[in-house]
Design a protein around this motif. Structure first.
Motif, PDB file in Angstrom:
ATOM      1  N   ASP A   1       6.686   7.959   1.441  1.00  0.00           N
ATOM      2  CA  ASP A   1       7.670   7.786   0.373  1.00  0.00           C
ATOM      3  C   ASP A   1       9.097   7.907   0.873  1.00  0.00           C
ATOM      4  OD1 ASP A   1       5.620   7.408  -1.405  1.00  0.00           O
ATOM      5  OD2 ASP A   1       5.704   9.421  -2.267  1.00  0.00           O
TER       6      ASP A   1
ATOM      7  N   GLN B   1       0.850  -1.192   0.000  1.00  0.00           N
ATOM      8  CA  GLN B   1       0.000   0.000   0.000  1.00  0.00           C
ATOM      9  C   GLN B   1       0.889   1.246   0.000  1.00  0.00           C
ATOM     10  OE1 GLN B   1      -3.219  -0.168  -0.355  1.00  0.00           O
ATOM     11  NE2 GLN B   1      -3.696  -2.269   0.266  1.00  0.00           N
ATOM     12  N   PRO B   2       0.372   2.389  -0.443  1.00  0.00           N
ATOM     13  CA  PRO B   2       1.141   3.625  -0.311  1.00  0.00           C
ATOM     14  C   PRO B   2       1.380   3.931   1.167  1.00  0.00           C
ATOM     15  CG  PRO B   2      -0.733   3.907  -1.792  1.00  0.00           C
ATOM     16  CD  PRO B   2      -0.931   2.598  -1.102  1.00  0.00           C
TER      17      PRO B   2
ATOM     18  N   SER C   1       6.356  -0.966  -5.655  1.00  0.00           N
ATOM     19  CA  SER C   1       5.427  -0.293  -4.757  1.00  0.00           C
ATOM     20  C   SER C   1       4.042  -0.203  -5.381  1.00  0.00           C
ATOM     21  CB  SER C   1       5.919   1.123  -4.426  1.00  0.00           C
ATOM     22  OG  SER C   1       7.128   1.080  -3.708  1.00  0.00           O
ATOM     23  N   THR C   2       3.028  -0.271  -4.535  1.00  0.00           N
ATOM     24  CA  THR C   2       1.649  -0.063  -4.958  1.00  0.00           C
ATOM     25  C   THR C   2       1.364   1.434  -4.867  1.00  0.00           C
ATOM     26  OG1 THR C   2       1.089  -2.227  -4.052  1.00  0.00           O
ATOM     27  CG2 THR C   2      -0.739  -0.739  -4.552  1.00  0.00           C
ATOM     28  N   ASP C   3       0.998   2.044  -5.964  1.00  0.00           N
ATOM     29  CA  ASP C   3       0.895   3.496  -6.036  1.00  0.00           C
ATOM     30  C   ASP C   3      -0.409   4.053  -5.467  1.00  0.00           C
ATOM     31  OD1 ASP C   3       3.398   3.689  -7.237  1.00  0.00           O
ATOM     32  OD2 ASP C   3       2.553   3.413  -9.236  1.00  0.00           O
ATOM     33  N   ALA C   4      -1.476   3.259  -5.449  1.00  0.00           N
ATOM     34  CA  ALA C   4      -2.775   3.718  -4.952  1.00  0.00           C
ATOM     35  C   ALA C   4      -3.316   2.703  -3.960  1.00  0.00           C
ATOM     36  CB  ALA C   4      -3.758   3.888  -6.111  1.00  0.00           C
ATOM     37  N   VAL C   5      -4.119   3.181  -3.033  1.00  0.00           N
ATOM     38  CA  VAL C   5      -4.736   2.275  -2.066  1.00  0.00           C
ATOM     39  C   VAL C   5      -5.505   1.205  -2.823  1.00  0.00           C
ATOM     40  CG1 VAL C   5      -6.414   2.076  -0.196  1.00  0.00           C
ATOM     41  CG2 VAL C   5      -4.874   4.057  -0.303  1.00  0.00           C
ATOM     42  N   THR C   6      -5.196  -0.053  -2.532  1.00  0.00           N
ATOM     43  CA  THR C   6      -5.726  -1.170  -3.311  1.00  0.00           C
ATOM     44  C   THR C   6      -6.243  -2.266  -2.384  1.00  0.00           C
ATOM     45  OG1 THR C   6      -4.091  -0.740  -5.048  1.00  0.00           O
ATOM     46  CG2 THR C   6      -5.170  -2.891  -5.067  1.00  0.00           C
TER      47      THR C   6
END
Length: 350
Positions: free
Chosen positions: A16, A12-13, A30-35
């Motif tokens: 950074d 998850q973000p 990295s996962t760029d958006a909440v997923t």
């Protein structure tokens, strides 16, 4: 020794600048958006990874790690880890870690905030005012319960429970009772102003009950209809532990029928879904699992998880010995996939 850098997935973000520390030593995905990762997504993301940095939203068990033959380390950003199937990880030799200590005081702050809000009907009063009802005021409008001089009960007396006890005893002059699977040493009890009692006596004696015990199969619905029936009808119940500890439908029934005055929940059985029966009540405060949600604490949690992850990948001063391993027996019995302490397991040169 291998000639490649470890591969790491961040689910998850997060922050950074903190996560950037991983790139000094690892190849990071990295996962760029909440997923919301389902089982298939998790399985795909774990494949070919040496380590992962995850949150409590990711549930990992045998199915998710079936194809993760390189996975050595799972760093969980959170104290609780009921999102992890620890026996399945043990069978695979995968070490997992959590982030204790750094969120104790922040979570205790939230627990006490919820206690005050529920006892004094803060949220209900706010809503009543916003609805333009102040003109209907009477001398008995929004009568709540005192904290000062009342009896505070704590079920579960670990770090957070003791922090709440200190706030109640030293800050509000509350009599503090607690029940735990084992009694604290006398000096610890004195330091937090708490006295040990049996479970039934705790329920019957307190004006306010705060739940801070870990979730286990034995603790599932430990606060059920029978337990609630033993509490004072004027009492307040606060849950900052795990949702499965409370039978939510039994709680709704007690609150709706005057057998419990008020409650506050930060955790739920089927997060992020909240029962509509809870949402319909006025005498309950509901928050979305924000116990550790201060900026400083969340940053500290990510840093601890990151340090655990690097250690599990054989990097840094604790190489091979992640400090907060929840299945540390893998390290001592030699069944862990991670490197032994001090052994370099990769070459930084790409």
């Amino acid at each position: 020794m291998t000639d490649r850098r470890p591969r790491v997935w961040v689910s998850q973000p997060l922050f950074d600048d903190t996560v950037a520390q991983l790139a000094l030593h690892c190849d990071v995905v990295s996962t760029d958006a909440v997923t919301k990762h389902d089982s298939a997504s998790l399985s795909a993301n774990l494949a070919d990874m040496d380590g992962v940095l995850i949150t409590l939203n990711e549930r990992i068990g045998a199915a998710e790690i079936a194809n993760a033959s390189a996975l050595k380390m799972i760093a969980n950003v959170g104290v609780g880890y009921n999102n992890l199937d620890v026996p399945a990880l043990n069978a695979a030799g995968i070490v997992a870690s959590n982030t204790p200590d750094v969120l104790t005081e922040t979570t205790a702050d939230l627990g006490f905030s919820l206690l005050m809000a529920a006892a004094r009907r803060i949220v209900e009063s706010d809503r009543w005012l916003r609805d333009g009802k102040w003109g209907q005021w009477s001398f008995t409008t929004m009568l709540g319960a005192d904290l000062h001089g009342s009896t505070l009960g704590i079920l579960g007396m670990g770090r957070i429970g003791q922090a709440i006890a200190r706030r109640g005893h030293h800050g509000f002059g509350m009599k503090v009772l607690y029940h735990n699977r084992s009694q604290l040493p006398a000096e610890q009890e004195q330091a937090v102003g708490a006295s040990y009692v049996g479970f039934d006596e705790l329920l019957a004696s307190v004006d306010h009950l705060v739940l801070v015990l870990p979730y286990t199969a034995q603790n599932h619905h430990i606060i059920n209809a029978a337990a609630l029936a033993k509490m004072k009808p004027t009492a307040t119940l606060i849950n900052i532990a795990r949702g499965g500890i409370v039978d939510e439908l039994a709680l709704v029934d007690a609150l709706a029928n005057g057998r419990l005055a008020s409650a506050a929940l930060d955790v739920y059985e089927n997060e992020p879904n909240v029962r509509p029966e809870l949402l319909a009540l006025d005498n309950i405060v509901l928050t979305p699992h924000i116990g550790s949600a201060s900026l400083a604490t969340r940053r500290a949690m990510v840093q601890v998880a990151l340090d655990n992850l690097l250690a599990g990948l054989g990097i840094g001063p604790d190489a091979g010995k992640p400090v907060n391993a929840i299945n540390a027996e893998l390290l001592s019995n030699g069944t862990a996939r991670i490197a032994v302490a001090g052994k370099k397991i990769y070459d930084k040169k790409r």
